[in-house]
Design a protein around this motif. Structure first.
Motif, PDB file in Angstrom:
ATOM      1  N   LEU A 195       0.837  -1.204   0.000  1.00 12.00           N
ATOM      2  CA  LEU A 195       0.000   0.000   0.000  1.00 12.00           C
ATOM      3  C   LEU A 195       0.869   1.250   0.000  1.00 12.00           C
ATOM      4  CD1 LEU A 195      -2.448  -1.281   2.737  1.00 12.00           C
ATOM      5  CD2 LEU A 195      -2.969  -1.078   0.303  1.00 12.00           C
ATOM      6  N   ASN A 196       0.321   2.304  -0.569  1.00 14.52           N
ATOM      7  CA  ASN A 196       1.010   3.589  -0.627  1.00 14.52           C
ATOM      8  C   ASN A 196       0.661   4.375   0.634  1.00 14.52           C
ATOM      9  OD1 ASN A 196       2.033   6.068  -1.220  1.00 14.52           O
ATOM     10  ND2 ASN A 196       0.904   6.356  -3.129  1.00 14.52           N
ATOM     11  N   ALA A 197       1.621   4.510   1.561  1.00 13.49           N
ATOM     12  CA  ALA A 197       1.318   5.141   2.849  1.00 13.49           C
ATOM     13  C   ALA A 197       2.391   6.136   3.248  1.00 13.49           C
ATOM     14  CB  ALA A 197       1.182   4.075   3.932  1.00 13.49           C
ATOM     15  N   ASP A 198       1.946   7.271   3.790  1.00 13.87           N
ATOM     16  CA  ASP A 198       2.833   8.282   4.359  1.00 13.87           C
ATOM     17  C   ASP A 198       2.546   8.386   5.855  1.00 13.87           C
ATOM     18  OD1 ASP A 198       3.627   8.925   1.755  1.00 13.87           O
ATOM     19  OD2 ASP A 198       2.029  10.427   1.557  1.00 13.87           O
ATOM     20  N   GLY A 199       3.500   9.005   6.564  1.00 15.39           N
ATOM     21  CA  GLY A 199       3.287   9.268   7.983  1.00 15.39           C
ATOM     22  C   GLY A 199       3.659  10.695   8.307  1.00 15.39           C
ATOM     23  N   ILE A 200       3.034  11.217   9.348  1.00 10.79           N
ATOM     24  CA  ILE A 200       3.356  12.566   9.809  1.00 10.79           C
ATOM     25  C   ILE A 200       3.651  12.464  11.306  1.00 10.79           C
ATOM     26  CG2 ILE A 200       0.899  13.156  10.106  1.00 10.79           C
ATOM     27  CD1 ILE A 200       1.556  15.939   9.044  1.00 10.79           C
ATOM     28  N   GLU A 201       4.755  13.039  11.748  1.00 15.86           N
ATOM     29  CA  GLU A 201       5.193  12.840  13.132  1.00 15.86           C
ATOM     30  C   GLU A 201       5.995  14.054  13.599  1.00 15.86           C
ATOM     31  OE1 GLU A 201       4.802  10.549  15.682  1.00 15.86           O
ATOM     32  OE2 GLU A 201       6.071  12.008  16.707  1.00 15.86           O
ATOM     33  N   LEU A 202       5.603  14.614  14.756  1.00 16.22           N
ATOM     34  CA  LEU A 202       6.276  15.825  15.250  1.00 16.22           C
ATOM     35  C   LEU A 202       7.620  15.523  15.916  1.00 16.22           C
ATOM     36  CD1 LEU A 202       3.409  18.028  16.783  1.00 16.22           C
ATOM     37  CD2 LEU A 202       4.821  18.521  14.765  1.00 16.22           C
ATOM     38  N   SER A 203       7.742  14.345  16.523  1.00 14.81           N
ATOM     39  CA  SER A 203       8.966  14.051  17.286  1.00 14.81           C
ATOM     40  C   SER A 203      10.142  13.736  16.354  1.00 14.81           C
ATOM     41  CB  SER A 203       8.716  12.868  18.222  1.00 14.81           C
ATOM     42  OG  SER A 203       9.931  12.200  18.512  1.00 14.81           O
ATOM     43  N   GLU A 204      11.204  14.486  16.535  1.00 12.26           N
ATOM     44  CA  GLU A 204      12.379  14.303  15.681  1.00 12.26           C
ATOM     45  C   GLU A 204      13.032  12.939  15.928  1.00 12.26           C
ATOM     46  OE1 GLU A 204      15.248  17.438  16.082  1.00 12.26           O
ATOM     47  OE2 GLU A 204      16.550  16.590  14.522  1.00 12.26           O
ATOM     48  N   SER A 205      13.088  12.531  17.203  1.00 11.74           N
ATOM     49  CA  SER A 205      13.749  11.246  17.492  1.00 11.74           C
ATOM     50  C   SER A 205      12.961  10.087  16.877  1.00 11.74           C
ATOM     51  CB  SER A 205      13.930  11.062  19.000  1.00 11.74           C
ATOM     52  OG  SER A 205      12.687  11.034  19.634  1.00 11.74           O
ATOM     53  N   SER A 206      11.629  10.193  16.860  1.00  8.71           N
ATOM     54  CA  SER A 206      10.824   9.136  16.231  1.00  8.71           C
ATOM     55  C   SER A 206      11.045   9.113  14.721  1.00  8.71           C
ATOM     56  CB  SER A 206       9.339   9.345  16.524  1.00  8.71           C
ATOM     57  OG  SER A 206       9.089   9.175  17.900  1.00  8.71           O
ATOM     58  N   ARG A 207      11.136  10.306  14.112  1.00  4.68           N
ATOM     59  CA  ARG A 207      11.371  10.355  12.656  1.00  4.68           C
ATOM     60  C   ARG A 207      12.745   9.758  12.323  1.00  4.68           C
ATOM     61  NH1 ARG A 207       9.648  15.707  13.265  1.00  4.68           N
ATOM     62  NH2 ARG A 207      11.729  16.456  12.725  1.00  4.68           N
ATOM     63  N   ASP A 208      13.734  10.071  13.157  1.00  2.72           N
ATOM     64  CA  ASP A 208      15.079   9.505  12.955  1.00  2.72           C
ATOM     65  C   ASP A 208      15.047   7.985  13.042  1.00  2.72           C
ATOM     66  OD1 ASP A 208      16.089  12.001  12.662  1.00  2.72           O
ATOM     67  OD2 ASP A 208      17.014  12.135  14.655  1.00  2.72           O
ATOM     68  N   TYR A 209      14.326   7.502  14.041  1.00  2.00           N
ATOM     69  CA  TYR A 209      14.207   6.057  14.229  1.00  2.00           C
ATOM     70  C   TYR A 209      13.600   5.403  12.988  1.00  2.00           C
ATOM     71  CZ  TYR A 209      12.321   1.648  15.995  1.00  2.00           C
ATOM     72  OH  TYR A 209      11.991   0.332  16.155  1.00  2.00           O
ATOM     73  N   CYS A 210      12.537   6.031  12.483  1.00  2.00           N
ATOM     74  CA  CYS A 210      11.836   5.494  11.311  1.00  2.00           C
ATOM     75  C   CYS A 210      12.773   5.441  10.101  1.00  2.00           C
ATOM     76  CB  CYS A 210      10.615   6.359  11.025  1.00  2.00           C
ATOM     77  SG  CYS A 210       9.632   5.768   9.642  1.00  2.00           S
ATOM     78  N   LYS A 211      13.548   6.490   9.958  1.00  2.00           N
ATOM     79  CA  LYS A 211      14.491   6.558   8.835  1.00  2.00           C
ATOM     80  C   LYS A 211      15.553   5.455   8.958  1.00  2.00           C
ATOM     81  CE  LYS A 211      16.420   8.614   5.275  1.00  2.00           C
ATOM     82  NZ  LYS A 211      15.813   8.447   3.959  1.00  2.00           N
ATOM     83  N   ARG A 212      16.068   5.287  10.173  1.00  2.00           N
ATOM     84  CA  ARG A 212      17.119   4.291  10.409  1.00  2.00           C
ATOM     85  C   ARG A 212      16.611   2.867  10.221  1.00  2.00           C
ATOM     86  NH1 ARG A 212      18.263   6.857  15.033  1.00  2.00           N
ATOM     87  NH2 ARG A 212      17.537   5.130  16.307  1.00  2.00           N
ATOM     88  N   HIS A 213      15.415   2.593  10.784  1.00  2.00           N
ATOM     89  CA  HIS A 213      14.917   1.214  10.781  1.00  2.00           C
ATOM     90  C   HIS A 213      14.212   0.828   9.493  1.00  2.00           C
ATOM     91  CE1 HIS A 213      15.824   1.204  15.028  1.00  2.00           C
ATOM     92  NE2 HIS A 213      15.541  -0.081  15.067  1.00  2.00           N
ATOM     93  N   PHE A 214      13.451   1.769   8.922  1.00  2.00           N
ATOM     94  CA  PHE A 214      12.576   1.402   7.805  1.00  2.00           C
ATOM     95  C   PHE A 214      12.898   2.164   6.516  1.00  2.00           C
ATOM     96  CE2 PHE A 214       9.679   1.064  11.654  1.00  2.00           C
ATOM     97  CZ  PHE A 214       9.874  -0.298  11.806  1.00  2.00           C
ATOM     98  N   GLU A 215      13.882   3.076   6.601  1.00  2.00           N
ATOM     99  CA  GLU A 215      14.240   3.916   5.446  1.00  2.00           C
ATOM    100  C   GLU A 215      13.027   4.656   4.890  1.00  2.00           C
ATOM    101  OE1 GLU A 215      16.651   1.907   2.552  1.00  2.00           O
ATOM    102  OE2 GLU A 215      17.751   0.851   4.130  1.00  2.00           O
ATOM    103  N   ILE A 216      12.213   5.156   5.824  1.00  2.00           N
ATOM    104  CA  ILE A 216      11.032   5.952   5.431  1.00  2.00           C
ATOM    105  C   ILE A 216      11.182   7.352   6.020  1.00  2.00           C
ATOM    106  CG2 ILE A 216       8.527   6.218   5.698  1.00  2.00           C
ATOM    107  CD1 ILE A 216       8.393   3.126   5.969  1.00  2.00           C
TER     108      ILE A 216
END
Ligand SMILES: [Zn+2]
Length: 369
Positions: free
Chosen positions: A191-212
């Motif tokens: 599925l084509n999905a985006d996410g929106i998240e205010l926390s910088e540490s959570s966004r970093d985590y997402c990038k590191r773990h899922f490359e999103i």
């Protein structure tokens, strides 16, 4: 009073007719056919292993930080029900947890913390309180979280969307995406999905773990420029914010015209977890944890919140962690770590019975414009 009615068969939750009829309390008395799901298979113990290992330390941490926060001079008293806007003076005290007072709105039965920390106190709290973020970003539980938590939710959302609209959602937005587990689970389902998240540490985590890359904007901002989405989801988000209806309204605004759906998962008041924690109110770390569950929804207040954002109920899902909560609290109060070990095989079966009886501590509602 603004009370919905729910009609179900007397034969219990049968798989042949999994529908409930929900009747709105306004003058129209409109009836909605709501597809119901009871229970969610989950290996709770493998998921929450870290909690069991140091539940006692967590209790001490949560008790100390919340008690200080809710007795600080920066507390603001809520003036109106955050869901139906009835004056808060017409609310009734329900339970006190760590100096936070949950009140019940006598109009829509919503429970909300009436003595709420101000924005400055909240900002300071979130910047200093590391354990909240770590629940979702612990590397050890990441894979389990995708498999056991996020994927079943993505599958449920997809199934309900297809049932209602006869097609897959072309574009999904997850608001308050945290570490991105749900967005990633959607990608795994093609599925084509985006996410929106205010926390910088959570966004970093997402990038590191899922490359999103998650979007960093404020979902309530008037300047927010988004494409149209078919499906917008809030998994454990609107119970944290001051004005949940504003978030549902914003979601409806960003929905595609012809086949939209909004889904929200929230903590639920009428459940065994509430009964246990109302008695043992000095040893809890989840559910009636007033920071951040500043709202605990009744099914009635959840339906009202959606209706106030011009969204009509289409599907509901009841599940929870009440049996796990019971085992953990018994273990804690008997001071016997073996309690959970001895009864852990019983937990999934007991929980399924609670879910089927609508006595579980979470509810998900899917609604359409
Ligand atoms: Zn209310």
């Amino acid at each position: 009073m603004s009370i919905w009615k729910r009609t179900t068969s007397l034969s219990g939750q049968c798989s042949t007719e999994p529908f409930e009829m929900w009747e709105s309390p306004d003058k129209s008395r409109k009836t909605f056919t709501v597809h119901a799901t009871y229970g969610k298979p989950i290996d709770i113990l493998s998921l929450k292993l870290d909690v069991l290992e140091d539940f006692r330390a967590q209790v001490e941490h949560v008790k100390k930080t919340r008690s200080a926060l809710f007795s600080s001079p920066e507390i603001e008293i809520v003036q109106a029900c955050p869901i139906c806007n009835a004056p808060a003076e017409q609310s009734r005290f329900s339970v006190q947890i760590y100096n936070a007072r949950y009140h019940e709105c006598l109009s829509c039965t919503h429970r909300f913390v009436i003595n709420r920390p101000g924005q400055r106190a909240l900002d300071r709290f979130y910047s200093e309180d590391a354990p909240i973020a770590s629940t979702y970003t612990d590397r050890r539980t990441s894979e389990t979280r995708v498999k056991q938590v996020a994927t079943p939710k993505a599958q449920w959302a997809l199934a309900e969307f297809e049932r209602v609209h006869g097609t897959k959602p072309e574009r999904i937005l997850d608001v308050g995406a945290g570490g991105g587990h749900f967005v990633y689970a959607c990608h795994l389902l093609g599925l084509n999905a985006d996410g929106i998240e205010l926390s910088e540490s959570s966004r970093d985590y997402c990038k590191r773990h899922f490359e999103i890359d998650l979007r960093a904007e404020d979902f309530l901002s008037n300047d927010l420029s988004l494409p149209e989405y078919d499906l917008i989801t809030f998994w454990g988000v609107i119970e944290h914010v001051a004005e949940p209806v504003q978030f549902l309204n914003a979601a409806r605004k960003h929905l595609s015209q012809h086949k939209g759906m909004v889904i929200a998962e929230v903590p639920r008041w009428e459940c065994l977890g509430t009964a246990i924690q109302s008695q043992w109110n000095d040893s809890l770390v989840r559910h009636l944890n007033p920071m951040g569950h500043i709202h605990i929804f009744s099914d009635n207040s959840l339906a009202t919140a959606f209706a106030n954002a011009s969204l009509a109920p289409a599907a509901v899902w009841y599940f929870g962690m009440d049996a796990y909560e019971w085992a953990t609290q018994m273990s804690y109060h008997l001071d016997d770590p073996s309690v959970v070990e001895k009864i852990k095989e019983l937990i999934p079966g007991v929980q399924q019975s609670l879910d089927s009886a609508r006595f579980s501590d979470e509810v998900v509602l899917a609604a359409i414009p």
